[in-house]
Design an enzyme around this catalytic site. Sequence first.
Site, PDB file in Angstrom:
ATOM      1  N   LYS A 227      11.668 -24.469 -53.860  1.00 57.14           N
ATOM      2  CA  LYS A 227      11.516 -22.857 -53.567  1.00 57.14           C
ATOM      3  C   LYS A 227      10.004 -22.450 -54.024  1.00 57.14           C
ATOM      4  O   LYS A 227       9.482 -21.732 -53.402  1.00 57.14           O
ATOM      5  CB  LYS A 227      12.645 -21.842 -54.343  1.00 57.14           C
ATOM      6  CG  LYS A 227      13.973 -21.886 -53.838  1.00 57.14           C
ATOM      7  CD  LYS A 227      14.754 -21.123 -54.565  1.00 57.14           C
ATOM      8  CE  LYS A 227      16.161 -21.099 -54.086  1.00 57.14           C
ATOM      9  NZ  LYS A 227      17.084 -20.168 -54.957  1.00 57.14           N
TER      10      LYS A 227
ATOM     11  N   GLU B 150      24.796 -30.325 -54.485  1.00 56.99           N
ATOM     12  CA  GLU B 150      23.826 -29.503 -55.523  1.00 56.99           C
ATOM     13  C   GLU B 150      24.346 -29.657 -56.683  1.00 56.99           C
ATOM     14  O   GLU B 150      23.624 -29.566 -57.750  1.00 56.99           O
ATOM     15  CB  GLU B 150      23.903 -28.037 -55.082  1.00 56.99           C
ATOM     16  CG  GLU B 150      22.661 -27.329 -55.721  1.00 56.99           C
ATOM     17  CD  GLU B 150      22.394 -25.920 -54.717  1.00 56.99           C
ATOM     18  OE1 GLU B 150      21.298 -25.663 -54.594  1.00 56.99           O
ATOM     19  OE2 GLU B 150      23.528 -25.122 -54.437  1.00 56.99           O
TER      20      GLU B 150
ATOM     21  N   HIS C 218      35.536 -40.596 -32.712  1.00 56.58           N
ATOM     22  CA  HIS C 218      34.782 -41.375 -31.421  1.00 56.58           C
ATOM     23  C   HIS C 218      33.313 -41.292 -31.818  1.00 56.58           C
ATOM     24  O   HIS C 218      32.686 -41.853 -31.232  1.00 56.58           O
ATOM     25  CB  HIS C 218      35.113 -40.371 -30.256  1.00 56.58           C
ATOM     26  CG  HIS C 218      36.782 -40.653 -29.812  1.00 56.58           C
ATOM     27  ND1 HIS C 218      37.207 -41.284 -29.089  1.00 56.58           N
ATOM     28  CD2 HIS C 218      37.469 -39.608 -30.357  1.00 56.58           C
ATOM     29  CE1 HIS C 218      38.607 -41.287 -28.887  1.00 56.58           C
ATOM     30  NE2 HIS C 218      38.866 -40.037 -29.744  1.00 56.58           N
TER      31      HIS C 218
END
Length: 427
Positions: free
Chosen positions: A400, A268, A289
């Site tokens: 938003k 951000e 792994h």
Amino acid sequence: MNVDIGNALGGDLGLERGDLDTLDERVADAHERIERGRARSEHGYAALNLPDTCDPDAIRRAADGFDPEHLLTVGIGGSALGAATLTGALGAGVDCRYLDNVDPVWVRAIVDEVDLSSTVVNVVSRSGTTAETLSNFLVVREAMEAAGVDWTERTVVTTGTEGNLRSMAARHDLPALDVPDGVPGRFSALSTVGLFAAEVAGVDLDAVLAGAADEADRLAGSLFESPAYAYGATTYALAERGAATNAVMPYAESLERFAEWFAQLWAESLGKDGRGQTPARALGATDQHSQLQLYRAGPADKLVTLVRPRESNDVGIPETDLEGLSYLGGSSLGELLDAEFRATEASLAAAGRENVRIEIDRVDERGLGELLYGMEAACVLYGELAEVSTFTQPAVEWGKNAARGLLGGGEFSEADAVTEKRRLEVE
């Protein structure tokens, strides 16, 4: 905090010591700008003053009188990740949960699992209008009322000086903590935002802030004198050479949430103007792994950041007569994890893949304070060198607004883009 950048040099991306020597002049200039911003408590830079400006006594007063079995922190992004990092690494005796998403099945499961009569709720939103946070809080409040629990006796608010939550706190006489001015959410772990949950969970706030203060004292005008700046400058230099991904890999289960916190901080803050690094989250030794194959043998476009404590409690490995495993007997899990760490580091270096080692003495309050502050300072330095607007998040605000428009929360042009979605469906 100790940072070893040796394995960031001489790899496939071609960063050499001389490049850092040249860059160091820009680091000195950036440090001066950062210090001016701190001296004036400018927006964003004020976060680097939190070791001195945060008042732990105010946090302790807000938590006084509560002795819960459960803590529900209702927030999202920076309103939850710092607290989750601290309690995940250091909390004991209190079940800390974070309602930082609005998946209805998941939210309902958490609310149903906890004993609400022995739960403290901390609702966190600077604006008091964050849709996800306020929606989840209303769900929790309704569940408490249905269970016969007086939510006003078990709720603490962390918010700005104005807004819905501040008004609600005043109306119901709720304990209320101020979100500090000039501190973006992703930089707020060392403030009221991150430290209330830590206090409830039994974390020593003074020690956390002391660790952060120690790291602040180490900021200097040279990357060779400051661990935080060494990391920020090196990651910037590698990004400029093509390290588009920064894979952060703690070798401690207790630091898994730290990688999540780092991902928001890095993405951000630095993802602006076509620049920045994509943070990837991994966990040692588990992801040796699953992800190491890509980091070692895939595209040469990554930096791997290895994080570990130098000391920790250990568990011995019993002796065994199983064929091929006798070498493990008499050793310990800590020794095995250390070997895995050093093997991963060497494996990457041998393949010419850049990696950086970050170490703290141990996973304790002081160590976490150093680590959180150090990464914030590194991020600010990177932003200065890249000349991006580190403390803003316009792309987040766009999303938003689009969501609010779709939900009828106002007229937002961003919502129109949703209806214009290009489709190519395969059924």
